[in-house]
Design an enzyme around this catalytic site. Structure first.
Site, PDB file in Angstrom:
ATOM      1  N   GLU A 178       0.040   3.134   0.206  1.00  0.00           N
ATOM      2  CA  GLU A 178       0.195   3.878   1.459  1.00  0.00           C
ATOM      3  C   GLU A 178       1.592   4.450   1.628  1.00  0.00           C
ATOM      4  O   GLU A 178       1.767   5.585   2.102  1.00  0.00           O
ATOM      5  CB  GLU A 178      -0.128   2.959   2.651  1.00  0.00           C
ATOM      6  CG  GLU A 178      -1.544   2.411   2.680  1.00  0.00           C
ATOM      7  CD  GLU A 178      -1.738   1.180   1.811  1.00  0.00           C
ATOM      8  OE1 GLU A 178      -0.736   0.684   1.231  1.00  0.00           O
ATOM      9  OE2 GLU A 178      -2.882   0.704   1.688  1.00  0.00           O
ATOM     10  N   ARG A 215     -13.993   4.589  13.554  1.00  0.00           N
ATOM     11  CA  ARG A 215     -15.031   4.270  12.594  1.00  0.00           C
ATOM     12  C   ARG A 215     -16.401   4.484  13.230  1.00  0.00           C
ATOM     13  O   ARG A 215     -17.340   4.944  12.586  1.00  0.00           O
ATOM     14  CB  ARG A 215     -14.892   2.801  12.175  1.00  0.00           C
ATOM     15  CG  ARG A 215     -16.044   2.319  11.282  1.00  0.00           C
ATOM     16  CD  ARG A 215     -15.892   0.850  10.899  1.00  0.00           C
ATOM     17  NE  ARG A 215     -16.908   0.486   9.921  1.00  0.00           N
ATOM     18  CZ  ARG A 215     -17.775  -0.523  10.069  1.00  0.00           C
ATOM     19  NH1 ARG A 215     -17.741  -1.288  11.133  1.00  0.00           N
ATOM     20  NH2 ARG A 215     -18.675  -0.766   9.136  1.00  0.00           N
ATOM     21  N   GLY A 266      18.298   8.003   1.960  1.00  0.00           N
ATOM     22  CA  GLY A 266      19.085   6.918   2.534  1.00  0.00           C
ATOM     23  C   GLY A 266      18.198   5.680   2.605  1.00  0.00           C
ATOM     24  O   GLY A 266      18.558   4.636   2.071  1.00  0.00           O
ATOM     25  N   ASP A 320     -14.106  -6.368  10.231  1.00  0.00           N
ATOM     26  CA  ASP A 320     -12.952  -6.618   9.355  1.00  0.00           C
ATOM     27  C   ASP A 320     -11.876  -7.449  10.051  1.00  0.00           C
ATOM     28  O   ASP A 320     -11.014  -8.034   9.389  1.00  0.00           O
ATOM     29  CB  ASP A 320     -12.371  -5.308   8.808  1.00  0.00           C
ATOM     30  CG  ASP A 320     -13.076  -4.856   7.531  1.00  0.00           C
ATOM     31  OD1 ASP A 320     -13.866  -5.647   6.970  1.00  0.00           O
ATOM     32  OD2 ASP A 320     -12.838  -3.722   7.096  1.00  0.00           O
ATOM     33  N   HIS A 342      -7.141  -5.885  10.384  1.00  0.00           N
ATOM     34  CA  HIS A 342      -7.505  -4.482  10.224  1.00  0.00           C
ATOM     35  C   HIS A 342      -7.618  -3.738  11.552  1.00  0.00           C
ATOM     36  O   HIS A 342      -7.735  -2.520  11.551  1.00  0.00           O
ATOM     37  CB  HIS A 342      -8.819  -4.377   9.456  1.00  0.00           C
ATOM     38  CG  HIS A 342      -8.680  -4.643   7.982  1.00  0.00           C
ATOM     39  ND1 HIS A 342      -8.101  -5.777   7.490  1.00  0.00           N
ATOM     40  CD2 HIS A 342      -9.037  -3.905   6.887  1.00  0.00           C
ATOM     41  CE1 HIS A 342      -8.105  -5.731   6.169  1.00  0.00           C
ATOM     42  NE2 HIS A 342      -8.666  -4.618   5.780  1.00  0.00           N
ATOM     43  N   ILE A 367      25.237  -3.673  -9.969  1.00  0.00           N
ATOM     44  CA  ILE A 367      25.841  -4.076  -8.686  1.00  0.00           C
ATOM     45  C   ILE A 367      24.972  -3.593  -7.536  1.00  0.00           C
ATOM     46  O   ILE A 367      24.501  -2.460  -7.529  1.00  0.00           O
ATOM     47  CB  ILE A 367      27.250  -3.437  -8.540  1.00  0.00           C
ATOM     48  CG1 ILE A 367      28.209  -3.990  -9.609  1.00  0.00           C
ATOM     49  CG2 ILE A 367      27.827  -3.648  -7.130  1.00  0.00           C
ATOM     50  CD1 ILE A 367      28.579  -5.436  -9.438  1.00  0.00           C
ATOM     51  N   GLY A 403      19.045  -0.320  -5.874  1.00  0.00           N
ATOM     52  CA  GLY A 403      18.355  -0.509  -4.603  1.00  0.00           C
ATOM     53  C   GLY A 403      16.977   0.133  -4.615  1.00  0.00           C
ATOM     54  O   GLY A 403      15.980  -0.490  -4.243  1.00  0.00           O
ATOM     55  N   HIS A 459      31.437  -0.257  -3.168  1.00  0.00           N
ATOM     56  CA  HIS A 459      30.154   0.337  -2.797  1.00  0.00           C
ATOM     57  C   HIS A 459      30.206   1.105  -1.477  1.00  0.00           C
ATOM     58  O   HIS A 459      29.858   2.282  -1.430  1.00  0.00           O
ATOM     59  CB  HIS A 459      29.061  -0.732  -2.705  1.00  0.00           C
ATOM     60  CG  HIS A 459      27.806  -0.237  -2.058  1.00  0.00           C
ATOM     61  ND1 HIS A 459      26.848   0.454  -2.753  1.00  0.00           N
ATOM     62  CD2 HIS A 459      27.373  -0.285  -0.766  1.00  0.00           C
ATOM     63  CE1 HIS A 459      25.866   0.797  -1.921  1.00  0.00           C
ATOM     64  NE2 HIS A 459      26.164   0.354  -0.713  1.00  0.00           N
ATOM     65  N   HIS A 513      30.551   5.677   1.245  1.00  0.00           N
ATOM     66  CA  HIS A 513      30.233   4.970   0.002  1.00  0.00           C
ATOM     67  C   HIS A 513      30.831   5.686  -1.196  1.00  0.00           C
ATOM     68  O   HIS A 513      30.200   6.567  -1.782  1.00  0.00           O
ATOM     69  CB  HIS A 513      28.709   4.880  -0.149  1.00  0.00           C
ATOM     70  CG  HIS A 513      28.040   4.163   0.985  1.00  0.00           C
ATOM     71  ND1 HIS A 513      27.818   4.746   2.209  1.00  0.00           N
ATOM     72  CD2 HIS A 513      27.546   2.901   1.084  1.00  0.00           C
ATOM     73  CE1 HIS A 513      27.218   3.887   3.018  1.00  0.00           C
ATOM     74  NE2 HIS A 513      27.035   2.762   2.375  1.00  0.00           N
ATOM     75  N   SER A 515     -14.277   5.948   3.380  1.00  0.00           N
ATOM     76  CA  SER A 515     -14.070   5.448   4.740  1.00  0.00           C
ATOM     77  C   SER A 515     -13.255   6.411   5.587  1.00  0.00           C
ATOM     78  O   SER A 515     -13.489   6.557   6.783  1.00  0.00           O
ATOM     79  CB  SER A 515     -13.345   4.098   4.702  1.00  0.00           C
ATOM     80  OG  SER A 515     -14.139   3.133   4.048  1.00  0.00           O
ATOM     81  N   HIS A 563     -10.420   4.162  11.544  1.00  0.00           N
ATOM     82  CA  HIS A 563     -10.604   2.759  11.929  1.00  0.00           C
ATOM     83  C   HIS A 563      -9.499   2.382  12.907  1.00  0.00           C
ATOM     84  O   HIS A 563      -8.725   1.471  12.690  1.00  0.00           O
ATOM     85  CB  HIS A 563     -10.622   1.854  10.680  1.00  0.00           C
ATOM     86  CG  HIS A 563     -11.784   2.145   9.762  1.00  0.00           C
ATOM     87  ND1 HIS A 563     -11.983   3.372   9.171  1.00  0.00           N
ATOM     88  CD2 HIS A 563     -12.814   1.367   9.341  1.00  0.00           C
ATOM     89  CE1 HIS A 563     -13.082   3.336   8.431  1.00  0.00           C
ATOM     90  NE2 HIS A 563     -13.612   2.146   8.514  1.00  0.00           N
ATOM     91  N   ARG A 596     -14.009  10.087  12.670  1.00  0.00           N
ATOM     92  CA  ARG A 596     -13.630  10.249  11.249  1.00  0.00           C
ATOM     93  C   ARG A 596     -14.622  11.189  10.550  1.00  0.00           C
ATOM     94  O   ARG A 596     -14.250  11.929   9.637  1.00  0.00           O
ATOM     95  CB  ARG A 596     -13.551   8.899  10.537  1.00  0.00           C
ATOM     96  CG  ARG A 596     -14.868   8.158  10.451  1.00  0.00           C
ATOM     97  CD  ARG A 596     -14.747   6.832   9.695  1.00  0.00           C
ATOM     98  NE  ARG A 596     -15.948   6.043   9.865  1.00  0.00           N
ATOM     99  CZ  ARG A 596     -16.547   5.348   8.901  1.00  0.00           C
ATOM    100  NH1 ARG A 596     -16.042   5.332   7.684  1.00  0.00           N
ATOM    101  NH2 ARG A 596     -17.635   4.666   9.144  1.00  0.00           N
TER     102      ARG A 596
END
Lengths: 667, 667
Positions: B414, B523, B117, B472, B476, B190, B159, B263, B29, B387, B464, B360
């Protein structure tokens, strides 16, 4: 407006049902339904165009609860407005086989347009629905007839707003100017960990203005007059989507309203008694007074709305019978009458005339052949159009200010692209496919999962499917991706070995209307393989005998995709050396696994224990087919940046390795 | 500033190396390095504080090339400034085992701070580095001594800006006010598909202001004076991160500059000749005139900068010997001297005093026991703190305006959380762990992959972990997640069965300094199992004989996590019925798979063909251990919304099913 009940009373019906159902289930999320009830009351009673007796009415408005944990809001709305969701289902909230699962699930509840819960994806699905509406409108409406003309509404909370996919989807929606998309933001300052000021200080209105949205600020989400005015303004703006920012109190009516405590746990018997008192709601659990129920009932209005549309559609059909027939077919999800034949012809022609090619290019050839005759097919790529081969000759791209065409430049937005695809498919009338590099399926993974969970036809074109992409190196070289997509229930992954299998894979993807299909395609050229008519037919069974010896083999080599070349080379050498070796091509393990045992055993005779699988990817999944005593030539590490042949050599993905493994197994 | 060479000439050295290396590799590139060369020249020569002779200097500025496809930019910079990256490595760009892979790879090239990347993740890693810097500064600096005081710079393109993770990471960076984070945006209009105006019309400066960033608009990225002024302004602002928006021309100098054609493909021999002429660069490929090389060389300045810091650190060490020793230990990545003993004691105590618990919660108990004595441990959750059980007693949360503490409320982000964790770990001095629900590992998957690829210690707490979460529902409930994370090379997934295995899992995660570990935790409450000293020791081998018969068994049941309870119940019933059955617990398949064959065979004797595996998840991975003739009790469909026991029953994940499978296998 009713004279006998107040807006607040009607909203309180939602609140009471949410409190009571969560209490009965001893789990769930009362805070959001109680906070958004007033907004929902205005939207659903005054603006939302739908027919509870026909949730499939083509031109209904769409409603997406992106903050899906507040599922009792939509269940209450559906029940109250007259959908086939009796009170017993609400009493059974979150119980086995009820129509009221913990999060809204598409297909389980009439009126639920999409599965939500994984945050942010509902917003993207709503973008897809709003995009579908405009594309179909441009295709089917005439100057006199607007047979496609509906709004898409979505409710969203802080969680959705924090998720990255909200950026991707809303940036694209703003760029394209989806004016009939209206999002209502439950700006209640609370998320599960507490007051969002500790972790989320965005000026969200300014952010959405930066996307090109119309933003209506500072609406009191508990004041029907303000909500009404905002919705009117939103609906009047045709060239921009609108975000209505509503200040609300989570758990409105509860003693601990305005705190995270109301978010995701029952209020408790005492809490509910107190809330009933605060709200002035004197009725027993799961009881709605007649006057309130009557004022919620939308069945008559819905029948009238659909009736008016039907009348309009009849006039449209009289004036444009072909268009009307095509629209009806498309909305019904039926395929073009000749599609099966077209695909079959293409497969046979490819078998007869095929040649060495990269399967991504073979895939593009399929699109060039099929897409012109399949107008519902809507392509796209996450900014890798040339590399993915997703653009077919003559396809026009949708663009800002031009909401028509057969191709979407999604930009570098893999997750939104896939979730928007779900929305496009759910809307009806379109069959979306979209491309990125296989390794970046990771970015979109949960949207792929939702497609599979919902059973929607969202076709995923994943090119550059192995170390065979070469120089871009480990970040771009998939290793675990094929094996890991095969684990996803409801998703079919095809990894075709040549141009013929690529055509068969597309055939499968296009004819599979009840679920997503992923295609893993090579960057590099692979051989074209000869097949008898029977072999060609068996290709459709996901795994089949491609080549080898006459009679019962001593050994079997299973290959997929580009490694079928190594498999056939190895078998050729072994057969030449007098070791009877069969080559099995397994382009779609899921479909092969679903074949009758007799067929499976005919391909992989139980008596043949010397089995080798070769695939340039993670090995673990192959032991199912080669057995504990078998060998898997694969890759359980990351790749290298180098020209593809060097990487194959360095990682030992060679015909020689497959041949040696067979010899070793035969001792 | 040098008197003998101009800024443009120095920048052209980057351009020439980029063109020539891409041409030699026949892939890569050139567009980005040619476009950002002038910006890089100003930053690296005038501001960037580093020592080419010691890429590990603790207080160096960090530089992250988030648009990592422009890898030749950083390779050119590292070569020119004097890192151990000789010209032969540049000639070998993208070749096997070179130090110049297609995208920057952490660990392959001195001076590359993180692998990039996969777009957007570099920005998030930079946020993590900038956050680490401030947290360590607050912990170690004194009024007189600023031993931690450096900037984090990142280059980013369109990007990255389109990717959702840029929203998540930059929103959090703005909220926290990471003033020493400076991002330079290559605003060249671009992307691969062409002019971004077709799919990306964001007002990016306004968007970043909405995040609380300082934004410097309309900088000419080819004018050193403007870039310099912008960097000065950015560095003067202490309470906000800064985005410097630079207008540039992609492929600056090439005939087709300003187009997507530059590019991702070589310019070609003719194109390079033309560009050399345009740029006034008259030197042969891979040759840098002495004067230019001299003016780039940063070794003397770097030695001086580090020397000054060393002097300061000596004074600091004299005044605060304990702090200095602790800082040195932390930066060296050494663990507290007594950590191994602490963990061992905890494991033994848990075995002796353990009780039924959700894993947990057992995990939170480990944190409560260990975290106070392990100050580098930095926790967090994506808005599921309660939780996930990720907050330990006494941990203070980092907050806007208070950049100190041991816990991050990441918000519902996340992907950024995981990628920020990579940045925290890469910076050094901290060991991050972070929590979400296992199903939402999907959202973060490619950042998990980058952690594994780079071999950084980023600990992932996934609670969980199955249908056992109950109400749930399917969105989930993980099904394919454990199996699919096990496929990811370099990641260890532990799915502990009780409080003891949870402690062992944490022990493994904390002591594994060269790679990420994921913990899949329940859980719901699970039993506590008895173990002998030998069994306890073998727990650390990832798989071991937990219970069963004396002597050689007739059958083996393998269980993990919560399903070890069903496995032991089934084995008890079978043994009582005279069928000698062994229970194997396999909390970490990857570690078990790495044991010597003899140990594996002692746990799973080859003679015992009657094998059943039970896990509430996808089945395919288990055939490796049960063989083709074995049975897997698992789930290859999506779950249900209902109380956990009802879901287990409905999906057949029961002791009875395991018992029946054994009986069937034994005929």
């Amino acid at each position: 407006m009713s004279e006998t009940t107040t807006a607040r009373q009607r909203a309180n019906a939602i609140r009471a049902l949410a409190m009571d159902a969560v209490q009965a289930a001893n789990s769930g999320h009362p805070g959001m339904p109680m906070g958004m009830a007033d907004m929902a009351e205005v939207l659903w009673r005054e603006f939302f165009s739908h027919n509870p007796n026909n949730p499939a009415w083509a031109d209904r408005d769409r409603f997406v609860l992106s903050n899906g944990h507040g599922s009792m809001l939509i269940y209450a709305l559906l029940h109250l407005t007259g959908y086939d969701l009796p009170m017993d289902e609400l009493r059974n909230f979150r119980q086995l086989h009820s129509k009221t699962p913990g999060h809204p699930e598409y297909g389980e509840t009439p009126g639920v347009e999409t599965t939500t819960g994984p945050l942010g994806q509902g917003m993207a699905a709503a973008v897809g629905m709003a995009l579908a509406e405009r594309l179909l409108a441009s295709e089917f409406n005439t100057e006199e007839h607007s047979v496609v003309d509906h709004y898409t509404y979505t409710f969203t909370g802080d969680g959705c707003m924090m998720e990255g996919i909200s950026h991707e989807a809303c940036s694209l929606a703003g760029t394209l100017g989806l004016g009939k998309l209206i999002a209502l933001y439950d700006d209640n300052d609370i998320s599960i960990d507490g007051e969002v000021s500790g972790w989320f200080l965005d000026d969200t209105p300014a952010r959405f203005e930066a996307y090109g949205w119309q933003v209506i600020r500072n609406v009191d989400g508990h004041d029907p007059v303000e909500v009404r005015m905002a919705l009117e303004t939103a609906r009047e703006t045709a060239d921009k989507p609108t975000l209505i920012c509503c200040k609300t109190t989570i758990g409105f009516g509860a003693d601990n309203a305005g705190t995270a405590a109301t978010h995701g746990a029952p209020l408790g018997a005492e809490g509910i008694t107190a809330a009933r008192k605060t709200l002035g709601w004197d009725y027993p659990p799961f009881e709605i007074p007649d006057a309130i129920q009557t004022d919620w009932d939308a069945r008559a209005a819905g029948a009238e709305a659909e009736g008016a549309w039907n009348t309009q559609f009849e006039a449209y059909a009289a004036a444009h019978p072909d268009k009307a027939a095509e629209f009806t077919r498309r909305i019904a999800g039926e395929r073009p009458a000749d599609l099966v034949e077209q695909l079959n012809n293409l497969v046979e022609k490819t078998q007869a005339e095929g040649k060495p090619n990269a399967t991504r290019k073979a895939s593009q050839a399929v699109l060039n052949a099929i897409a012109p005759g399949m107008p519902e097919l809507l392509g796209g790529s996450a900014d890798l159009t040339g590399s993915n081969g997703t653009l077919w000759k003559g396809a026009e791209a949708v663009a800002p200010g031009r909401l028509e065409g057969r191709y979407i430049n999604y930009g570098v937005r893999e997750f939104a692209m896939t979730a928007i695809g779900n929305g496009l498919a759910l809307h009806g009338g379109l069959v979306p496919y979209s491309g990125t590099f296989l390794t970046f399926s990771d970015y979109a993974r949960n949207a792929v999962r939702l497609a599979a969970l919902m059973g929607v036809q969202n076709i995923l074109v994943y090119t550059h499917d192995s170390i065979g992409l070469g120089e871009d190196g480990p970040t771009h070289q998939p290793i675990e991706h094929c094996a890991s997509l095969r684990l996803m229930p409801g998703l079919n992954l095809w990894r075709p070995a040549d141009d013929v299998e690529t055509a068969v894979a597309w055939e499968s993807a296009l004819l599979r209307t009840d679920g997503p299909t992923a295609l893993a395609l090579t960057r590099q050229t692979v051989k074209h393989h000869a097949r008898s008519a029977e072999q060609l037919a068996n290709t459709r069974k996901g795994g089949y005998v491609l080549a080898g010896c006459d009679g019962e083999p001593q050994a079997i080599i299973i290959g997929t995709g580009s490694e079928l070349d190594q498999a056939t080379d190895a078998a050729e050498a072994l057969n030449a050396a007098g070791i009877a070796t069969r080559v099995v091509s397994m382009p779609c393990e899921e479909i092969f696994a679903a074949q009758p045992r007799e067929y499976q055993d005919s391909v992989l005779p139980p008596a043949v224990a010397a089995r080798v699988a070769i695939e340039a990817g993670a090995t673990a999944g192959w032991y199912r087919w080669v057995g504990q005593g078998g060998r898997v030539i694969g890759i359980d590490r990351y790749g290298y940046s180098a020209p593809a042949p060097a990487v194959y050599e360095a990682l030992g993905i060679t015909a020689e390795a497959a041949e040696a493994a067979v010899r070793e197994l035969l001792g």
